[in-house]
Scaffold this motif. Structure first.
Motif, PDB file in Angstrom:
ATOM      1  N   THR A  85       0.846   3.921  -3.009  1.00  0.00           N
ATOM      2  CA  THR A  85       0.557   5.323  -2.683  1.00  0.00           C
ATOM      3  C   THR A  85       1.665   6.237  -3.181  1.00  0.00           C
ATOM      4  O   THR A  85       1.408   7.311  -3.739  1.00  0.00           O
ATOM      5  N   LEU A 137      -7.015  -0.861  -3.612  1.00  0.00           N
ATOM      6  CA  LEU A 137      -7.267  -0.252  -2.307  1.00  0.00           C
ATOM      7  C   LEU A 137      -6.673   1.159  -2.226  1.00  0.00           C
ATOM      8  O   LEU A 137      -7.252   2.042  -1.579  1.00  0.00           O
ATOM      9  N   THR A 138      -5.546   1.364  -2.876  1.00  0.00           N
ATOM     10  CA  THR A 138      -4.952   2.703  -2.895  1.00  0.00           C
ATOM     11  C   THR A 138      -5.874   3.687  -3.599  1.00  0.00           C
ATOM     12  O   THR A 138      -6.099   4.814  -3.126  1.00  0.00           O
ATOM     13  N   LEU A 183       0.832  -1.210   0.000  1.00  0.00           N
ATOM     14  CA  LEU A 183       0.000   0.000   0.000  1.00  0.00           C
ATOM     15  C   LEU A 183       0.865   1.258   0.000  1.00  0.00           C
ATOM     16  O   LEU A 183       0.548   2.234  -0.694  1.00  0.00           O
ATOM     17  N   ALA A 193     -12.002   8.012  -1.415  1.00  0.00           N
ATOM     18  CA  ALA A 193     -12.741   8.230  -0.176  1.00  0.00           C
ATOM     19  C   ALA A 193     -12.247   9.480   0.554  1.00  0.00           C
ATOM     20  O   ALA A 193     -13.053  10.271   1.075  1.00  0.00           O
ATOM     21  N   LEU A 194     -10.938   9.690   0.586  1.00  0.00           N
ATOM     22  CA  LEU A 194     -10.396  10.886   1.234  1.00  0.00           C
ATOM     23  C   LEU A 194     -10.817  12.151   0.493  1.00  0.00           C
ATOM     24  O   LEU A 194     -11.209  13.154   1.108  1.00  0.00           O
ATOM     25  N   THR A 250      -8.968   4.348  -1.397  1.00  0.00           N
ATOM     26  CA  THR A 250      -8.636   5.230  -0.278  1.00  0.00           C
ATOM     27  C   THR A 250      -8.511   6.679  -0.737  1.00  0.00           C
ATOM     28  O   THR A 250      -9.012   7.603  -0.074  1.00  0.00           O
TER      29      THR A 250
END
Length: 223
Positions: free
Chosen positions: A9, A88-89, A5, A95-96, A92
């Motif tokens: 990122t 997932l990155t 992750l 979502a942020l 995320t």
């Protein structure tokens, strides 16, 4: 998985390929959301606009890594886990981005129904908007997972399919994103704030299934 992750990122941030979708999202909000507008309508627009942005971020994460680097990471960590880290990155990041936008829109909007007659609690409105935003981030990520590699590798097929699927995820009845956004719009008319976890729960299940399918297929095609 934590190391993967962090790696994904860092790739996303250093590539600066995240700038176009983020700027486009900011433009959408700048055009469609103005200070003093009814809060629930503005939050619905904010959530709906995030869905294609989330799908775009997924495409950036799953296609941005150089082929040689991808082969090395896949050999070390496995194709399924590597692909999951990229998904997932992107989720995320979406979502942020959506959470920040929801907070800003909640603060600057008028806390009343669309006829300005009934007051609307900013806390409950923000909570409902956040649930809708997260549902759209999840559905957008699911769309991105199913319309990019390893399922669709050609940009000529992947990009139109991604855009069409993102549009359908927002407008088709029965979609968790449609349910969440339409609930906000209806609440702006009636004054009843739709703080329901059901669209978000459905979005979690659909996204988990999409991620699992994409990762499993990536494992087969890499083996």
């Amino acid at each position: 998985m934590t190391a993967l992750l962090r790696y994904q990122t860092a790739l996303l941030l250093r590539s600066q390929r995240w700038l176009p979708p983020v700027i486009l999202y900011a433009v959408f909000l700048g055009v469609g959301v103005q200070g003093g507008q009814p809060v629930l309508d503005s939050l619905g627009y904010t959530a709906a606009a995030l869905l294609p942005v989330a799908a775009w971020l997924v495409r950036i994460c799953v296609t941005g890594e150089p082929a040689a680097a991808r082969a090395c990471v896949t050999a070390a960590r496995g194709p399924a886990r590597t692909h999951l880290a990229a998904l997932l990155t992107a989720l995320t990041a979406a979502a942020l981005l959506g959470t920040v936008a929801t907070l800003i829109v909640t603060v600057i909007s008028h806390h009343a129904t669309n006829d300005h007659r009934l007051p609307v609690s900013p806390v409950r409105a923000g909570a409902a908007g956040l649930l809708a935003t997260l549902a759209c981030a999840l559905l957008g990520s699911a769309v991105g997972a199913l319309t990019n590699r390893p399922l669709l590798r050609s940009p000529g097929r992947a990009v139109p399919a991604m855009l069409l699927a993102a549009l359908l995820a927002v407008v088709v009845g029965g979609s968790p994103a449609h349910a969440a956004v339409s609930g906000l719009v209806s609440g702006s008319e009636s004054g009843r704030i739709p703080v329901s976890p059901l669209p978000l729960a459905a979005a979690v299940l659909l996204t988990a299934a999409a991620f699992a399918a994409a990762c499993a297929l990536n494992g087969r095609r890499s083996s």
